[in-house]
Write a protein that holds these residues in place. Structure first.
Motif, mmCIF file in Angstrom:
data_model
loop_
_atom_site.group_PDB
_atom_site.id
_atom_site.type_symbol
_atom_site.label_atom_id
_atom_site.label_comp_id
_atom_site.label_asym_id
_atom_site.label_seq_id
_atom_site.Cartn_x
_atom_site.Cartn_y
_atom_site.Cartn_z
ATOM 1 N N GLY A 33 2.184 -5.000 -3.003
ATOM 2 C CA GLY A 33 3.123 -5.832 -3.732
ATOM 3 C C GLY A 33 3.195 -5.475 -5.199
ATOM 4 O O GLY A 33 4.032 -5.995 -5.933
ATOM 5 N N LYS A 34 2.337 -4.577 -5.651
ATOM 6 C CA LYS A 34 2.318 -4.163 -7.047
ATOM 7 C C LYS A 34 3.382 -3.102 -7.309
ATOM 8 O O LYS A 34 3.710 -2.309 -6.424
ATOM 9 C CB LYS A 34 0.952 -3.589 -7.418
ATOM 10 N N THR A 35 3.871 -3.071 -8.534
ATOM 11 C CA THR A 35 4.786 -2.005 -8.936
ATOM 12 C C THR A 35 4.000 -0.699 -9.021
ATOM 13 O O THR A 35 2.768 -0.723 -9.114
ATOM 14 C CB THR A 35 5.408 -2.297 -10.313
ATOM 15 N N PRO A 36 4.678 0.442 -9.014
ATOM 16 C CA PRO A 36 3.953 1.707 -9.170
ATOM 17 C C PRO A 36 3.093 1.737 -10.440
ATOM 18 O O PRO A 36 1.961 2.225 -10.413
ATOM 19 C CB PRO A 36 5.067 2.752 -9.215
ATOM 20 N N ARG A 37 3.592 1.213 -11.552
ATOM 21 C CA ARG A 37 2.826 1.209 -12.793
ATOM 22 C C ARG A 37 1.568 0.341 -12.661
ATOM 23 O O ARG A 37 0.480 0.741 -13.066
ATOM 24 C CB ARG A 37 3.704 0.702 -13.950
ATOM 25 N N GLU A 38 1.696 -0.849 -12.096
ATOM 26 C CA GLU A 38 0.551 -1.742 -11.931
ATOM 27 C C GLU A 38 -0.512 -1.103 -11.029
ATOM 28 O O GLU A 38 -1.703 -1.148 -11.335
ATOM 29 C CB GLU A 38 0.974 -3.080 -11.325
ATOM 30 N N TYR A 39 -0.056 -0.508 -9.939
ATOM 31 C CA TYR A 39 -1.000 0.120 -9.007
ATOM 32 C C TYR A 39 -1.690 1.315 -9.658
ATOM 33 O O TYR A 39 -2.906 1.465 -9.558
ATOM 34 C CB TYR A 39 -0.280 0.529 -7.720
ATOM 35 N N ALA A 40 -0.929 2.173 -10.336
ATOM 36 C CA ALA A 40 -1.506 3.354 -10.989
ATOM 37 C C ALA A 40 -2.528 2.943 -12.048
ATOM 38 O O ALA A 40 -3.613 3.531 -12.133
ATOM 39 C CB ALA A 40 -0.409 4.207 -11.615
ATOM 40 N N ASP A 41 -2.195 1.942 -12.838
ATOM 41 C CA ASP A 41 -3.134 1.482 -13.867
ATOM 42 C C ASP A 41 -4.417 0.948 -13.249
ATOM 43 O O ASP A 41 -5.513 1.171 -13.766
ATOM 44 C CB ASP A 41 -2.480 0.412 -14.745
ATOM 45 N N CYS A 42 -4.299 0.251 -12.131
ATOM 46 C CA CYS A 42 -5.476 -0.277 -11.443
ATOM 47 C C CYS A 42 -6.375 0.860 -10.954
ATOM 48 O O CYS A 42 -7.588 0.841 -11.178
ATOM 49 C CB CYS A 42 -5.040 -1.159 -10.272
ATOM 50 N N VAL A 43 -5.793 1.858 -10.303
ATOM 51 C CA VAL A 43 -6.585 2.989 -9.790
ATOM 52 C C VAL A 43 -7.246 3.737 -10.946
ATOM 53 O O VAL A 43 -8.437 4.064 -10.883
ATOM 54 C CB VAL A 43 -5.710 3.938 -8.943
ATOM 55 N N GLU A 57 1.932 11.958 -13.199
ATOM 56 C CA GLU A 57 3.252 12.595 -13.202
ATOM 57 C C GLU A 57 4.283 11.570 -12.757
ATOM 58 O O GLU A 57 4.046 10.809 -11.812
ATOM 59 C CB GLU A 57 3.296 13.776 -12.229
ATOM 60 N N GLN A 58 5.431 11.562 -13.428
ATOM 61 C CA GLN A 58 6.555 10.715 -13.024
ATOM 62 C C GLN A 58 7.257 11.398 -11.868
ATOM 63 O O GLN A 58 7.487 12.599 -11.905
ATOM 64 C CB GLN A 58 7.513 10.532 -14.204
ATOM 65 N N ARG A 59 7.577 10.635 -10.820
ATOM 66 C CA ARG A 59 8.281 11.181 -9.649
ATOM 67 C C ARG A 59 9.377 10.229 -9.254
ATOM 68 O O ARG A 59 9.143 9.275 -8.517
ATOM 69 C CB ARG A 59 7.319 11.345 -8.478
ATOM 70 N N GLY A 60 10.584 10.432 -9.751
ATOM 71 C CA GLY A 60 11.691 9.521 -9.455
ATOM 72 C C GLY A 60 11.342 8.122 -9.927
ATOM 73 O O GLY A 60 11.045 7.907 -11.096
ATOM 74 N N ASP A 61 11.356 7.156 -9.002
ATOM 75 C CA ASP A 61 10.999 5.775 -9.327
ATOM 76 C C ASP A 61 9.501 5.526 -9.197
ATOM 77 O O ASP A 61 9.047 4.405 -9.372
ATOM 78 C CB ASP A 61 11.720 4.794 -8.382
ATOM 79 N N GLY A 62 8.739 6.546 -8.874
ATOM 80 C CA GLY A 62 7.309 6.363 -8.641
ATOM 81 C C GLY A 62 6.458 7.242 -9.530
ATOM 82 O O GLY A 62 6.931 7.824 -10.511
ATOM 83 N N LEU A 63 5.188 7.308 -9.157
ATOM 84 C CA LEU A 63 4.207 8.069 -9.918
ATOM 85 C C LEU A 63 3.312 8.861 -8.974
ATOM 86 O O LEU A 63 3.164 8.507 -7.810
ATOM 87 C CB LEU A 63 3.311 7.121 -10.727
ATOM 88 N N ARG A 64 2.714 9.891 -9.505
ATOM 89 C CA ARG A 64 1.684 10.633 -8.783
ATOM 90 C C ARG A 64 0.465 10.710 -9.692
ATOM 91 O O ARG A 64 0.573 11.078 -10.856
ATOM 92 C CB ARG A 64 2.137 12.043 -8.433
ATOM 93 N N LEU A 65 -0.679 10.356 -9.134
ATOM 94 C CA LEU A 65 -1.945 10.512 -9.838
ATOM 95 C C LEU A 65 -2.676 11.694 -9.237
ATOM 96 O O LEU A 65 -2.807 11.793 -8.012
ATOM 97 C CB LEU A 65 -2.807 9.254 -9.701
ATOM 98 N N ILE A 66 -3.122 12.589 -10.088
ATOM 99 C CA ILE A 66 -3.906 13.742 -9.658
ATOM 100 C C ILE A 66 -5.336 13.478 -10.087
ATOM 101 O O ILE A 66 -5.630 13.389 -11.281
ATOM 102 C CB ILE A 66 -3.365 15.053 -10.255
ATOM 103 N N VAL A 67 -6.209 13.315 -9.099
ATOM 104 C CA VAL A 67 -7.607 12.945 -9.340
ATOM 105 C C VAL A 67 -8.454 14.206 -9.380
ATOM 106 O O VAL A 67 -8.485 14.960 -8.410
ATOM 107 C CB VAL A 67 -8.118 12.000 -8.223
ATOM 108 N N PRO A 68 -9.162 14.450 -10.498
ATOM 109 C CA PRO A 68 -10.007 15.652 -10.574
ATOM 110 C C PRO A 68 -11.253 15.504 -9.709
ATOM 111 O O PRO A 68 -11.675 14.387 -9.392
ATOM 112 C CB PRO A 68 -10.383 15.729 -12.059
ATOM 113 N N GLN A 69 -11.846 16.630 -9.357
ATOM 114 C CA GLN A 69 -13.099 16.599 -8.606
ATOM 115 C C GLN A 69 -14.189 15.992 -9.476
ATOM 116 O O GLN A 69 -14.176 16.123 -10.695
ATOM 117 C CB GLN A 69 -13.490 17.999 -8.160
#
Length: 119
Positions: A33-43, A57-69
């Motif tokens: 139920g969270k927006t992409p921004r709310e979810y990304a900030d939480c993670v 990274e911004q992807r259209g209306d969403g986001l991509r998080l790239i998690v380092p090792q």
């Protein structure tokens, strides 16, 4: 003992690119139920103590998080978290390196799951 050595070498060694991770089966595919921004900030908040800074990274209306090792942050990504806008919430897909390896670190999966509805 041999299995432990093999497991540790797999976790530390071997590079996976973003393109490689995109081709793997999702380890999590859920709605929030969270927006992409709310979810990304939480993670990002949940992983800030255990990982180097996540790339966003911004992807259209969403986001991509790239998690380092965790053990070798410059060796490529450990996971991708794709967060797409769906109605008033988000659709989330997580792709993890070594997704079928039972001894992989669980902090990404735990953070992604906890952020679905929690804070």
């Amino acid at each position: 003992m041999k299995w432990l050595v093999v497991a540790l070498s797999l976790m530390v060694g071997g590079c996976a690119s973003v393109a490689d991770l995109e081709q793997t089966h999702e380890t999590l595919d859920v709605m929030s139920g969270k927006t992409p921004r709310e979810y990304a900030d939480c993670v990002k908040h949940r992983l800030e103590g255990s990982r180097e800074a996540l790339q966003e990274e911004q992807r259209g209306d969403g986001l991509r998080l790239i998690v380092p090792q965790k053990l070798s942050p410059n060796a490529g990504p450990a996971a991708l978290v794709d967060i797409d806008k769906r109605g008033s919430g988000s659709a989330i897909k997580v792709h993890e390196r070594l997704s079928n390896f039972p001894l992989r670190l669980g902090d990404v999966r735990e953070a992604a799951t906890a952020c679905i509805s929690g804070n």
